[in-house]
Design a protein around this motif. Structure first.
Motif, PDB file in Angstrom:
ATOM      1  N   ILE A 112       7.193  -1.359  -3.134  1.00  9.22           N
ATOM      2  CA  ILE A 112       7.923  -1.265  -2.618  1.00  9.22           C
ATOM      3  C   ILE A 112       9.504  -1.356  -3.386  1.00  9.22           C
ATOM      4  N   ASP A 113      10.092  -1.408  -1.879  1.00  5.99           N
ATOM      5  CA  ASP A 113      11.871  -1.099  -2.777  1.00  5.99           C
ATOM      6  C   ASP A 113      12.799  -3.036  -3.417  1.00  5.99           C
ATOM      7  N   PRO A 114      12.431  -2.035  -4.523  1.00  2.00           N
ATOM      8  CA  PRO A 114      12.404  -4.194  -5.714  1.00  2.00           C
ATOM      9  C   PRO A 114      14.453  -4.039  -4.976  1.00  2.00           C
ATOM     10  N   ALA A 115      15.284  -3.116  -4.117  1.00  2.00           N
ATOM     11  CA  ALA A 115      15.973  -3.936  -3.489  1.00  2.00           C
ATOM     12  C   ALA A 115      16.544  -4.942  -2.449  1.00  2.00           C
TER      13      ALA A 115
ATOM     14  N   ASN B  31       7.637 -10.933   1.682  1.00  2.00           N
ATOM     15  CA  ASN B  31       7.247 -10.630   3.820  1.00  2.00           C
ATOM     16  C   ASN B  31       6.765  -9.582   3.450  1.00  2.00           C
ATOM     17  N   THR B  32       7.346  -8.712   3.063  1.00  2.00           N
ATOM     18  CA  THR B  32       6.781  -7.064   3.380  1.00  2.00           C
ATOM     19  C   THR B  32       5.473  -7.081   1.987  1.00  2.00           C
ATOM     20  N   ILE B  33       5.732  -7.244   0.980  1.00  2.00           N
ATOM     21  CA  ILE B  33       4.319  -7.394   0.488  1.00  2.00           C
ATOM     22  C   ILE B  33       3.011  -8.360   1.286  1.00  2.00           C
ATOM     23  N   ALA B  34       3.151  -9.726   1.922  1.00  2.00           N
ATOM     24  CA  ALA B  34       2.452 -10.165   2.193  1.00  2.00           C
ATOM     25  C   ALA B  34       1.665  -9.235   3.584  1.00  2.00           C
TER      26      ALA B  34
END
Length: 139
Positions: free
Chosen positions: A12-15, A23-26
């Motif tokens: 994932i992009d930590p920014a 939401n992206t991780i989910a």
């Protein structure tokens, strides 16, 4: 395929702001689970008789990388080995609120030029490690 011979990683992009990060991780995790039900399609019942679905049967490290590294790693992962699964979360998906619109738009987009907010991998341990071995955990 056995769980012992496989590995999962979400990059994932930590920014990303916290809400978009979550939401992206989910979204990626749901995509991996939908593609590979053997990750945890088990019903459990507690001592009081309450039934639930289980969590995954493999650890799910969430790793971090800047957007340009994420795109590069995704392109290295594709095409994936036959026994592997890759779930990208391209940035353009955020502007589409109907899944059918995303499915229709995807074939017209080039992942090599898109911003990729993150992606998930599930596959042979050695393959996943070769792509993610130098990445740090998201903190």
């Amino acid at each position: 395929m056995t769980a012992a011979s496989n590995r999962i990683a979400i990059i994932i992009d930590p920014a990303l702001p916290a809400g978009l990060l979550a939401n992206t991780i989910a979204g990626i995790a749901i995509g991996l689970g939908a593609a590979r039900p053997e990750l945890g399609a088990v019903a459990l019942t507690d001592a009081a008789g309450r039934s639930t679905a289980t969590i995954t049967n493999l650890p799910v490290p969430v790793l971090q990388a800047p957007a340009e590294v994420i795109r590069s790693l995704l392109l290295k992962a594709l095409p994936a080995p036959e026994e592997a699964t890759v779930v990208p979360f391209p940035g353009f998906a955020r502007s589409l609120h109907v899944f059918a619109d995303y499915v229709a738009a995807f074939p017209t987009r080039d992942l090599g030029t898109e911003t990729i907010d993150g992606f998930g991998l599930l596959g042979p341990d050695k393959w996943v490690r070769s792509l993610t071995g130098s990445l740090k955990l998201l903190r």
